[in-house]
Design a protein around this motif. Structure first.
Motif, mmCIF file in Angstrom:
data_model
loop_
_atom_site.group_PDB
_atom_site.id
_atom_site.type_symbol
_atom_site.label_atom_id
_atom_site.label_comp_id
_atom_site.label_asym_id
_atom_site.label_seq_id
_atom_site.Cartn_x
_atom_site.Cartn_y
_atom_site.Cartn_z
ATOM 1 N N THR A 79 32.234 7.128 20.851
ATOM 2 C CA THR A 79 31.508 8.131 20.012
ATOM 3 C C THR A 79 30.814 9.137 20.737
ATOM 4 O O THR A 79 30.784 9.400 22.077
ATOM 5 C CB THR A 79 30.240 7.348 19.307
ATOM 6 N N CYS A 80 30.212 10.331 19.962
ATOM 7 C CA CYS A 80 29.452 11.628 20.530
ATOM 8 C C CYS A 80 28.263 10.871 21.341
ATOM 9 O O CYS A 80 27.993 11.457 22.718
ATOM 10 C CB CYS A 80 28.801 12.256 19.502
ATOM 11 N N TRP A 94 29.614 9.740 24.821
ATOM 12 C CA TRP A 94 29.969 10.943 25.809
ATOM 13 C C TRP A 94 28.514 11.609 26.234
ATOM 14 O O TRP A 94 28.600 12.243 27.156
ATOM 15 C CB TRP A 94 30.751 11.872 24.880
ATOM 16 N N HIS A 127 37.019 15.492 24.870
ATOM 17 C CA HIS A 127 36.183 15.509 23.722
ATOM 18 C C HIS A 127 35.407 16.598 23.541
ATOM 19 O O HIS A 127 35.428 17.255 22.376
ATOM 20 C CB HIS A 127 35.184 14.344 24.011
ATOM 21 N N CYS A 151 34.199 19.261 20.314
ATOM 22 C CA CYS A 151 32.963 18.882 20.034
ATOM 23 C C CYS A 151 31.845 19.834 20.861
ATOM 24 O O CYS A 151 31.466 19.777 21.552
ATOM 25 C CB CYS A 151 32.537 17.401 20.313
ATOM 26 N N CYS A 173 28.548 18.413 22.049
ATOM 27 C CA CYS A 173 28.642 17.757 23.520
ATOM 28 C C CYS A 173 28.953 19.033 24.487
ATOM 29 O O CYS A 173 28.652 18.908 25.490
ATOM 30 C CB CYS A 173 29.647 16.783 23.506
#
Lengths: 183, 185
Positions: free
Chosen positions: B2-3, B6, B30, B34, B37
């Motif tokens: 999941t975010c 991360w 990722h 995203c 992030c």
């Protein structure tokens, strides 16, 4: 852990057996390290001096207990952190409004752009002030002292994932403060 | 992953250079998709690391070492790294444990002790010899002083003569010092 505090094992062994000159060599190799940790945790110049003195007096008296299970540097970091935490605890009880940092001590030292250095000190200290003690200690050891997670875990005698967790929570607090969202 | 996971990794292992190769590749993949992030990854070093990078390791002032030496009762000169040939941060030359002055000069201390004892013995013998060499007894001196009562000069001379090795003849005082009327007392 850094290469600025190299001291050979025979010197450590002589200091353990009470050789005063070997002890002096160890002091001069590690004094800045201990003083720096003491200063970042206590944030008071005079307290950092007293903590450093206390650390080395205790080191001399208890040196025979050093068994080479960890490095001398790790051992010294541990004594310094614990002494500084205890000193800060009593210090906070004494006077919470005491001067947080001796600016003149920074300005007195030779070096380029003392005003910028002073500003950096103040900013760093303000950030450290936001953190609970256990998170502050981890940030100091990692970001200022440059210890690895494993080394921090050894110094504080905690699990390496606890080191990660404290760093993460501390940095979340700093991020929130920077974004104007105090938690 | 999941975010949130991360994000935790960015705030710890990524910032501190402890990412494994697998996590590094996973994080790169990722953040490529995203923005949130990616934004954190770009800002975190400036916000969370840079403020501490400029800090130095100030050395404690010399009075801290002086305090250590004093509290432990060490010899300041013996633990002076300059005198001991110990470079800061280097290893010390092999050295015997520091001893005091007396410990470093045992024969000199012994010789001084013998000399003091000899002087004391000689002084005692000399005093005994002088006391038995016809020197008037203190009682006799006090008797003369009593006769000279009231004349401080005479008393000083008589008592002063006792401080030295008084020959018998100096005990018979010159008449000019002692007026007849006083002697007749």
């Amino acid at each position: 852990m850094g290469g600025m505090n190299k001291i050979d094992e025979p010197t450590i062994e002589r200091a353990r057996r009470g050789d005063h000159r070997a002890f002096a060599a160890i002091y001069h190799a590690f004094a800045a390290l201990v003083f720096s940790v003491a200063l970042r945790i206590s944030r008071v110049w005079h307290d950092a001096e007293e903590i450093t003195q206390e650390v080395f007096v205790n080191l001399f008296r208890k040196f025979s207990q050093f068994g080479f299970q960890s490095s001398l540097k790790t051992w010294l970091y541990r004594i310094a952190v614990n002494t500084a935490i205890n000193a800060r605890r009593s210090h906070l009880r004494e006077d919470a409004r005491r001067l947080v940092y001796e600016k003149t001590a920074i300005l007195r030292e030779a070096g380029p752009d003392p005003a910028a250095r002073l500003q950096a000190e103040e900013e760093a200290n303000a950030l450290l002030d936001l953190l609970p003690q256990e998170q502050r200690v981890c940030i100091v050891l990692r970001t200022i002292e440059g210890l690895s997670y494993q080394e921090i875990a050894e110094v504080l005698e905690i699990n390496i994932n606890t080191v990660r967790s404290r760093l993460k929570r501390g940095r979340e607090t700093l991020l929130a403060w920077k974004q104007g969202e105090p938690k | 992953m999941t975010c949130e996971r991360w994000r935790d990794l960015i705030l710890t292992d990524y910032l501190d250079g402890e990412l494994s190769d697998a996590d590094r590749q996973g994080l790169a993949a990722h953040v490529a998709g995203c923005p949130s992030c990616r934004d954190l990854m770009e800002k975190a070093p400036t916000t969370l690391v840079k403020p501490f990078e400029a800090l130095e390791h100030p050395a404690p002032p010399p009075r801290v070492w002086a305090g250590v030496v004093q509290e432990l009762g060490l010899d300041p000169q013996a633990v002076d790294p300059d005198r001991a040939g110990v470079p800061p941060g280097g290893s010390a030359a092999p050295a015997a444990p520091v001893r005091g002055w007396a410990g470093r000069h045992p024969w000199l201390v012994f010789g001084l002790g013998v000399a003091v004892v000899a002087l004391l013995v000689a002084g005692f013998l000399f005093w005994r010899q002088a006391d038995t060499a016809g020197r008037p007894s203190p009682a006799a001196v006090e008797g003369v002083v009593h006769l000279m009562a009231g004349d401080p000069d005479a008393e000083r001379v008589i008592r002063g003569s006792l401080a030295f090795d008084t020959p018998e003849e100096t005990f018979f005082l010159p008449p000019e010092l002692f007026p007849g009327e006083r002697l007749s007392k």
